[in-house]
Design a protein around this motif. Structure first.
Motif, short mmCIF file in Angstrom:
data_model
loop_
_atom_site.label_atom_id
_atom_site.label_comp_id
_atom_site.label_asym_id
_atom_site.label_seq_id
_atom_site.Cartn_x
_atom_site.Cartn_y
_atom_site.Cartn_z
N LEU A 106 0.85 -1.19 0.00
CA LEU A 106 0.00 0.00 0.00
C LEU A 106 0.89 1.24 0.00
N PHE A 107 0.53 2.21 -0.81
CA PHE A 107 1.29 3.47 -0.87
C PHE A 107 0.37 4.62 -0.48
N SER B 84 -5.78 13.77 3.95
CA SER B 84 -6.21 12.99 5.11
C SER B 84 -5.60 13.63 6.36
N ASP B 85 -5.91 13.05 7.51
CA ASP B 85 -5.33 13.57 8.76
C ASP B 85 -3.89 13.10 8.94
N TYR B 86 -3.48 12.10 8.17
CA TYR B 86 -2.10 11.60 8.24
C TYR B 86 -1.25 12.38 7.24
N LYS C 164 -8.52 3.05 3.50
CA LYS C 164 -9.21 3.95 4.44
C LYS C 164 -9.01 3.50 5.88
N ARG C 165 -9.02 2.16 6.11
CA ARG C 165 -8.79 1.66 7.47
C ARG C 165 -7.39 2.02 7.95
N VAL C 166 -6.40 1.93 7.05
CA VAL C 166 -5.02 2.28 7.41
C VAL C 166 -4.94 3.77 7.78
N LEU C 167 -5.59 4.62 6.99
CA LEU C 167 -5.56 6.06 7.30
C LEU C 167 -6.23 6.35 8.64
#
Length: 201
Positions: free
Chosen positions: A51-52, A61-63, A192-195
């Motif tokens: 994943l990139f 995103s917030d990240y 999305k789960r990772v973010l």
């Protein structure tokens, strides 16, 4: 809504990882981006689990940081570049999801910019979104926008809609592969789960 999460990410990864290949491609009279397309096309999306996060120049995103996730010593450059292609498409999908909450699903979406130089990447975008893509032929969109504004101001067109209808050209339509769309939908949900998880870091 906008975010700087597009083709600049690919350029950085190419410049960072492919020095030798760039020289070889130049000597062969071939584009390094053709080489990347060939690498990506060899990897089926269901076989690629890297994943990139395409936030090298900013984020939507917030990240805040770019990242490769899920790497192992078995990964190839093709998998890394496929992850870049997919990550950029996923980032754009977050904008499209918000738009689709506020309007009916369109028959097609128009796409422009650096991604239009790659048929492989365009197909990934279509497969991720699950809506046909109309590829805008113009390379310099800002210049076209200025020309349209000037034409409307000079009275050549009644409004911007009329100017766009006459001045914007399409180079083709990319139809999604709905079997791959199912695979990409699962991968996008993972993105999305990772973010969400990284939000706390």
């Amino acid at each position: 809504e906008s975010s700087p999460t597009s083709a600049g990410n690919l350029e950085w990864v190419v410049d960072t990882l492919l020095d030798k290949e760039k020289a070889e491609a130049k000597a062969a009279g071939k584009s390094i981006y053709q080489y990347v397309d060939e690498l990506v096309a060899q990897i089926p999306p269901e076989n690629s689990h890297v994943l990139f996060l395409p936030f090298l120049y900013g984020t939507n995103s917030d990240y805040q940081s770019g990242a490769f996730l899920g790497l192992s010593n078995s990964n190839t450059k093709g998998e890394l570049f496929r992850a870049v292609f997919e990550g950029v498409a996923f980032s754009h999908m977050t904008h499209i999801e918000k738009l689709l909450q506020l309007r009916d699903r369109p028959k097609a979406i128009r796409i422009a910019g650096g991604v239009t130089n790659s048929k492989v990447w365009l197909q990934i975008f279509a497969d991720v979104i699950g809506i046909p893509l109309e590829v805008v032929a113009t390379k310099e969109l800002g210049t076209l926008g200025c020309a349209m504004a000037g034409a409307v101001s000079a009275g050549e067109y009644a409004d911007y809609s009329a100017a766009a209808k006459d001045m914007v050209r399409l180079s083709g339509i990319i139809e999604p592969d709905y079997t791959l769309h199912k695979i990409y939908t699962e991968k996008y949900e993972q993105y999305k789960r990772v973010l969400t998880a990284l939000k706390e870091i």
